[in-house]
Design an enzyme around this catalytic site. Structure first.
Site, PDB file in Angstrom:
ATOM      1  N   LYS A 185       0.689  -1.455  -0.144  1.00 24.30           N
ATOM      2  CA  LYS A 185      -0.191  -0.041  -0.195  1.00 24.30           C
ATOM      3  C   LYS A 185       0.811   0.905  -0.016  1.00 24.30           C
ATOM      4  O   LYS A 185       0.646   1.917   0.844  1.00 24.30           O
ATOM      5  CB  LYS A 185      -0.924   0.064   1.724  1.00 24.30           C
ATOM      6  CG  LYS A 185      -2.058   0.744   0.848  1.00 24.30           C
ATOM      7  CD  LYS A 185      -2.938   0.970   0.357  1.00 24.30           C
ATOM      8  CE  LYS A 185      -4.147   2.109   0.410  1.00 24.30           C
ATOM      9  NZ  LYS A 185      -4.887   2.604  -1.064  1.00 24.30           N
ATOM     10  N   ASP A 242      -2.454 -11.530   5.676  1.00 25.71           N
ATOM     11  CA  ASP A 242      -4.556 -12.687   6.478  1.00 25.71           C
ATOM     12  C   ASP A 242      -5.494 -12.410   5.610  1.00 25.71           C
ATOM     13  O   ASP A 242      -6.054 -13.330   6.194  1.00 25.71           O
ATOM     14  CB  ASP A 242      -3.477 -11.918   8.083  1.00 25.71           C
ATOM     15  CG  ASP A 242      -4.667 -12.830   8.662  1.00 25.71           C
ATOM     16  OD1 ASP A 242      -4.675 -13.531   9.000  1.00 25.71           O
ATOM     17  OD2 ASP A 242      -5.615 -11.662   9.908  1.00 25.71           O
TER      18      ASP A 242
HETATM   19  C1  IPM Z   1      -4.152 -17.477  10.969  1.00 25.87           C
HETATM   20  C2  IPM Z   1      -5.530 -16.301  11.586  1.00 25.87           C
HETATM   21  C3  IPM Z   1      -4.254 -15.561  13.191  1.00 25.87           C
HETATM   22  C4  IPM Z   1      -3.476 -14.818  12.368  1.00 25.87           C
HETATM   23  C5  IPM Z   1      -4.816 -15.875  13.994  1.00 25.87           C
HETATM   24  C6  IPM Z   1      -5.532 -16.275  14.917  1.00 25.87           C
HETATM   25  C7  IPM Z   1      -3.805 -15.025  14.931  1.00 25.87           C
HETATM   26  O1  IPM Z   1      -6.292 -15.566  11.243  1.00 25.87           O
HETATM   27  O2  IPM Z   1      -3.598 -17.789  10.598  1.00 25.87           O
HETATM   28  O3  IPM Z   1      -4.934 -16.631   9.581  1.00 25.87           O
HETATM   29  O4  IPM Z   1      -3.849 -13.674  12.176  1.00 25.87           O
HETATM   30  O5  IPM Z   1      -2.601 -14.802  12.062  1.00 25.87           O
HETATM   31 MN    MN Z   2      -6.051 -15.024   9.434  1.00 25.99          MN
END
Ligand code: IPM
Ligand code: MN
Length: 347
Positions: A185, A242
């Site tokens: 970004k 994520d």
């Molecule tokens: C993932 C999950 C995790 C992350 C959480 C549970 C901390 O969302 O593995 O994608 O954000 O990495």
């Molecule tokens: Mn996740």
């Protein structure tokens, strides 16, 4: 005969349900292969926290270091323990301590799965940076509860961290269809993301056979929905990766199909294999969680261990099962039914 020691971390919510399913499939595959799997189940979870005051013992990381790989279910049960405690007590320290810097998440439709895009064909490999960036944990809060309260969460991008994940992604693209999308970004975040774009351009010179394009995260979110077939390997920072991989999971039919591997490419510590979260406490122990993501993750584990034929056997069985319409629609088949069908398809 090779023996692999596997740490089983079923964790919370549906974690135990889907890990048990994946383990059954792994044991069945190993039975007719020339390697053995030795599983050790560790009860580290939110319940463990309630009993002991910690998600894992003080020497938990040391204990895990002794294994060849880790198979994880899910972590988190917010009604029992706040997420910020449970995740920072188990999942995130494992990823960071073991330098599992490449989080690999494949997004494609298994045969028989329709997905919300209707018939779109795509095969995306998302590579998420897994040890720093927005998840670095640097920051703090002061003046809590007052009008002057301040909360700071600093994203940290190091040359080592950015270069190694980009290099990993270039290598993956080279082995696949030769296309890499690098996501930032940098139009708004002018320090870290401009830096990431620069390193992308620097490395591009070393990979003339890879066609690399930089995208902004907002445009990439739209592209994943509108033109997923245009994507091959997608690389992104920890938080961006994520978010994009939940979107990737959605277009492949849901989290029940989203597998992942937390890889330590240097192989100086175990890698960890887990379905993309969550732990779905509302359906825990009901026997209805889709085990496909966990079974797919187990296949990725065998692949990483070098047992490529056995890994492929699992994928062939999974695809045979979904192409018969088993496990393809949420709630249609129980965890057990799907697992039994995969076991049968292995033969
Ligand atoms: C993932 C999950 C995790 C992350 C959480 C549970 C901390 O969302 O593995 O994608 O954000 O990495
Ligand atoms: Mn996740």
């Amino acid at each position: 005969m090779k023996v692999y020691s596997i740490a089983l971390l079923p964790g919370d919510g549906i974690g135990p349900d889907v890990t048990a399913a994946a383990w059954q499939v792994l044991e069945a595959v190993a039975r007719s292969a020339d390697f053995k799997l030795q599983g050790t189940s560790l009860p580290w979870s939110c319940d463990h926290y309630l009993q002991t005051g910690a998600m894992m013992p003080d020497d938990g990381i040391e204990t895990l270091h002794g294994f060849d790989a880790i198979l994880l279910g899910a972590v988190g049960w917010p009604e029992k323990v706040p997420d910020a405690i449970s995740l920072h007590g188990l999942l995130l320290p494992i990823r960071k301590s073991f330098q599992q810097y490449a989080n690999i998440r494949p997004h494609r439709l298994l045969p028989g799965v329709e997905g919300p895009l209707r018939k779109a064909q795509f095969d995306i490999l998302c590579i998420r940076e897994n040890t720093e960036g927005e998840y670095s944990g640097a920051g703090g809060r002061v003046h809590q509860g007052t009008d002057n309260e301040v909360a700071i969460e600093t994203a940290i991008f190091t040359r080592m961290g950015v270069e190694r994940i980009l290099r990993f992604a270039f290598e993956q693209a080279r082995r696949r269809r030769g296309k890499l999308a690098s996501v930032t970004k940098s139009n708004a975040q002018r320090h870290s993301m401009v830096f990431w774009d620069e390193v992308t351009r620097e490395l591009a010179g070393e990979y003339p056979d890879v066609e690399v394009t930089s995208y902004h995260i907002d445009a990439m979110a739209a592209r994943i929905v509108m033109a997923p077939e245009s994507l091959d390997v997608v690389v992104a920072s920890n938080l961006f990766g994520d978010v994009l991989t939940d979107l990737g999971a959605a277009i492949q039919g849901g989290l029940g199909f989203a597998a992942s591997a937390n890889i330590n490419p240097g192989r100086d510590a175990p890698s960890m294999f887990e379905p993309v979260h969550g732990s779905a406490p509302d359906i825990a122990h009901l026997g209805i969680a889709n085990p496909i993501a966990a079974i797919w993750s187990a296949s990725m584990m065998l692949d990483h261990l070098g047992e490529t034929a056995a890994a492929a056997r699992i994928m062939t069985a999974l695809e045979a099962v979904t192409s018969r319409g088993i496990g393809t629609v949420p709630g249609k088949n129980k965890t057990d039914e799907i697992t039994k069908a995969v076991l049968a398809a292995l033969d």
